[in-house]
Write an enzyme that holds these catalytic residues in place. Sequence first.
Site, short mmCIF file in Angstrom:
data_model
loop_
_atom_site.label_atom_id
_atom_site.label_comp_id
_atom_site.label_asym_id
_atom_site.label_seq_id
_atom_site.Cartn_x
_atom_site.Cartn_y
_atom_site.Cartn_z
CG ASP A 8 -1.92 1.16 1.21
OD1 ASP A 8 -2.33 1.57 0.11
OD2 ASP A 8 -2.28 1.66 2.29
CB SER A 9 0.26 4.74 -0.90
OG SER A 9 -0.94 4.96 -0.19
CB CYS A 40 -3.36 0.56 -2.54
SG CYS A 40 -3.42 2.25 -3.19
CB CYS A 59 -9.46 4.85 0.48
SG CYS A 59 -7.79 5.25 1.08
CB THR A 60 -7.07 -0.06 2.57
OG1 THR A 60 -5.92 0.57 1.98
CG2 THR A 60 -7.60 -1.14 1.62
CG HIS A 61 -5.15 5.33 4.25
ND1 HIS A 61 -4.63 4.87 3.07
CD2 HIS A 61 -4.09 5.78 4.98
CE1 HIS A 61 -3.31 5.04 3.07
NE2 HIS A 61 -2.96 5.59 4.22
#
Length: 283
Positions: free
Chosen positions: A7-8, A70, A206-208
């Site tokens: 992921d980022s 992501c 968004c996984t965040h």
Amino acid sequence: MSIGVFDSGVGGLTVHHKLVDCFPDADFIYLADQANAPYGGRGGEEIVDLTRAGCIRLFEQGCDLVVLACNTASGIALRRLQQTWLPGYRRALGRPVNILGIIVPTIEAATGLPWEHEAERRGDKVEKLDVLAVFSTPATTASRVYEIEIDKRRQDVAVFSEPCPELARMIEAGAAAEALAPIVQGHVAAITQRIGRAPDRAILGCTHYEIIADLFRAALPPGTPLIHQPDATAEALARYLERHPEFDAGDGGLRRFLTTGIPGPQPPLVATFWGAPLSFEAA
């Protein structure tokens, strides 16, 4: 061999956490490209290049499979890498490797249909629409991947996407819930106004955002179902490994956390979500 999760930033830990729960004996290496996070505001070519670089790092660490945890990387880079780069890289590497994403299993969960299914276009009047809200980064929203792929499979599902430009960056920086809550409430209000009513279901695209799922639940009408990407991804990976025994997930329970950014402890918000303090090492 290990399973890589990319992921980022820290958002992919939501997927990683579920994968560890489902595959407790497997070996996992997590890579956060925090030097370049977040990806949501970057151009398509840059996202492809950064995602390719992250996958190479994980393959070089011994991973056979890389899960792109992501949405932006999955929506913008995955198909391109699978079709134009990965075949040649496999030959050069001399072993089977693959990259999987999180959008396909999420769409399968949202539609209740396998990815291969495409609806017959009969032009029948839809009596009742299931309104699905997708909260995502600007790049994922601009790709229209959820609208396009869900419409192929279900004519009775109407998808509305809401770009959330600063949310991933704030979560990555460890912003407090008190600062994040009004941002989430604003995005929920905006999409509700655009739809004309509250959505029937929602995807945290968004996984965040999974880290602050409780804030989305509080902002949406009580009982609004959330489609959770970590659950869908874990179930899809289990099916994939059954079909592809050539990929070895390992059995040593390895856990490594790498970053292209500044190594060290992660913010309290991440530790709270993870259930324990978490520290990254330099990639």
